[in-house]
Design a protein around this motif. Structure first.
Motif, PDB file in Angstrom:
ATOM      1  N   ASP A  69       0.828  -1.236   0.215  1.00 50.29           N
ATOM      2  CA  ASP A  69       0.087  -0.313  -0.137  1.00 50.29           C
ATOM      3  C   ASP A  69       1.050   1.138  -0.347  1.00 50.29           C
TER       4      ASP A  69
ATOM      5  N   ARG B 295       2.490   1.962  -3.360  1.00 47.87           N
ATOM      6  CA  ARG B 295       1.590   1.946  -4.142  1.00 47.87           C
ATOM      7  C   ARG B 295       1.405   3.763  -4.615  1.00 47.87           C
TER       8      ARG B 295
ATOM      9  N   THR C 245       5.974   1.124  -9.574  1.00 44.55           N
ATOM     10  CA  THR C 245       5.100   0.179 -10.645  1.00 44.55           C
ATOM     11  C   THR C 245       4.617  -1.531 -10.122  1.00 44.55           C
ATOM     12  N   GLU C 246       3.927  -2.110 -10.703  1.00 40.88           N
ATOM     13  CA  GLU C 246       3.456  -3.429 -10.623  1.00 40.88           C
ATOM     14  C   GLU C 246       4.988  -4.785 -10.053  1.00 40.88           C
TER      15      GLU C 246
ATOM     16  N   ILE D 124       6.186  -3.570  -6.958  1.00 38.39           N
ATOM     17  CA  ILE D 124       5.852  -4.961  -6.278  1.00 38.39           C
ATOM     18  C   ILE D 124       5.943  -5.867  -6.014  1.00 38.39           C
TER      19      ILE D 124
END
Length: 160
Positions: free
Chosen positions: A53, A56, A61-62, A65
């Motif tokens: 959290d 982000r 970015t993904e 993550i």
């Protein structure tokens, strides 16, 4: 992970004064937090959720993550990871921010194990954060929690 520059979110700009960070620095920042939070043997779901959290909201970015999800925090070298955190803003120092965020992340599951506290202190010392500053950051986290709880009580917000 390719070396790229990520734009920092409005939250990151306002709260930290950064405009961009390398993907590598953002990944290493999160990995350092995982090593610290995992000092008690595991990174709880609540701790990991806090990290995802927060990052982000910061602009991760993904791909960043995903690097956290695949990371083995138990065999990682904290010193090596800390060396990979840098930004293009000379006035911003990662060390006190990382200590602050580590305390928050370690407390996200409602506990703060002695092993986690010890790893926070170790990381702080490795990064040159004075013990009194680390103590003050612990106090700041407790004070912020008290203010949050007071606000919740005043506005009858059920936080349980």
């Amino acid at each position: 992970m390719t070396e790229s520059t990520l734009e920092i979110s409005d939250f990151g700009k306002q709260a930290y004064g950064l405009s961009s960070a390398s993907a590598e620095a953002m990944v290493n920042y999160g990995k350092a937090l995982l090593v610290i939070a995992g000092a008690d043997g595991e990174v709880s779901d609540a701790e990991f959720d806090w990290l995802v959290d927060h990052q982000r909201r910061f602009g991760a970015t993904e791909e960043v993550i995903a690097a956290y999800r695949d990371f083995d925090h138990q065999s990682a070298d904290l010193g090596e990871i800390l060396a990979g955190i840098s930004t293009d803003v000379a006035s911003w120092q990662a060390a006190p921010h990382l200590v602050y965020h580590a305390i928050q992340m370690c407390s996200a599951d409602g506990g703060y194990a002695d092993a986690e506290r010890g790893k926070v202190v170790e990381a702080a010392r490795r990064m040159g954060v004075a013990d009194d500053t680390t103590l003050a950051l612990h106090a700041l986290i407790r004070m912020e929690k008290a203010v949050y709880d007071l606000r919740a009580a005043l506005f009858h917000v059920d936080t349980l």
